[in-house]
Design a protein around this motif. Structure first.
Motif: not given
Length: 308
Positions: A232, A236, A240, A268, A271, A273
């Motif tokens: 992270l 980020d 989030l 991740k 790009q 999450l």
């Protein structure tokens, strides 16, 4: 030495051992371990050896035999390396995607200790892959190159077949819940997912949306507690957003109410999450307290060092 037609091994780990130990050496082209320090073109400093499967090799400790060959069939030369690489696969067993997942993985990570390496049959690999690859994809992982099934022997060669009886798929009862939501609030399970994830946070969720077949989790702007930063970046954390891959329609009981804080773990990928595990942050849970207490001191592998 005359070569006889090789065979698929009988079902069950104990039958497998019984068969191999009682079979005459002349029936197969076995070779001595003294000549086996060159394997797949890689030279090993140490001769292959038999070692006990340690209790903390959780992937394979209860696989059905007690001793394993080292180096293993994935070119891991030391037990610490085996433990590190095997640890990230433990959560997959809990997903019950196939009855032979452990047999297949342990045939490579902790191969049974015999005169020659015995690989899983291609059909075993294909059955486990076909059932478990969709679960892995939910976490953003493709089926890894090191487990490509065409690398393994066909079933009329000496190899380990499917152990589950009655069906080629041999699926165990599986939950319909989204994979990241289908986890017990137990310290061991939390730690397994913690080690298999890039990052871990204590946070609140503002809203949940469906987007292109995925489920999108938008974090509340309140302060988040970072338990593991991993990959992270600070940017980020500011805005989030996490996703449950292909999770638009599967149940996730934890998200039925957004009033509490959550233990969020994820990875991740490109790009984006991706959620790997979610638990409501239950303050009175002894299991959660135990897991959180030891998170900072735990030395863990990461998935991207394992799934290659």
């Amino acid at each position: 030495m005359a070569r006889h037609r090789s065979q698929t091994l009988p079902h069950g780990p104990f039958l497998l051992l019984f068969f191999l130990l009682l079979t005459s050496a002349e029936e197969y082209d076995y070779y001595s371990w003294q000549a086996d320090n060159v394997h797949h073109g890689r030279f090993y400093a140490k001769q292959p050896q038999c070692v006990d499967i340690p209790a903390d090799l959780r992937l394979c400790h209860d696989v059905g035999y007690k001793r394993m060959r080292l180096p293993n069939l994935l070119d891991h030369e030391t037990m610490p390396e085996v433990k590190q690489q095997a640890g990230s696969w433990v959560p997959l067993l809990a997903k019950r995607c196939h009855g032979d997942t452990q047999v297949f993985l342990c045939s490579l990570f902790a191969p049974v200790c015999l005169d020659r390496p015995i690989y899983p049959c291609r059909s075993l690999c294909e059955a486990v892959r076909n059932s478990c690859a969709p679960v892995m994809e939910a976490y953003g992982f493709p089926w890894p190159d090191m487990l490509q099934c065409n690398k393994f022997p066909i079933d009329n060669d000496l190899c380990i077949p499917m152990q589950s009886s009655g069906s080629s798929t041999a699926l165990l009862p599986a939950s319909k819940a989204c994979p990241p939501c289908d986890n017990e609030l137990k310290a061991d399970a939390i730690m397994e997912h913690f080690c298999a994830s890039d990052f871990a946070l204590k946070m609140k969720i503002k809203e949940v949306k469906k987007e292109n077949g995925d489920r999108k989790l938008v974090a509340a702007q309140k302060k988040k507690k970072v338990l593991k930063m991993g990959t992270l970046k600070k940017k980020d954390l500011k805005k989030l957003v996490l996703y449950i891959k292909n999770g638009a329609d599967c149940p996730c009981a934890q998200l039925d109410s957004l009033g509490s804080s959550f233990l969020i773990m994820g990875r991740k990928v490109d790009q984006q999450l991706l959620l790997t595990s979610i638990h409501k942050w239950e303050k009175k849970s002894k299991e959660l307290k135990f897991a959180v207490k030891y998170m900072k001191s735990q030395q863990c592998p990461t998935f991207h060092t394992v799934f290659q």
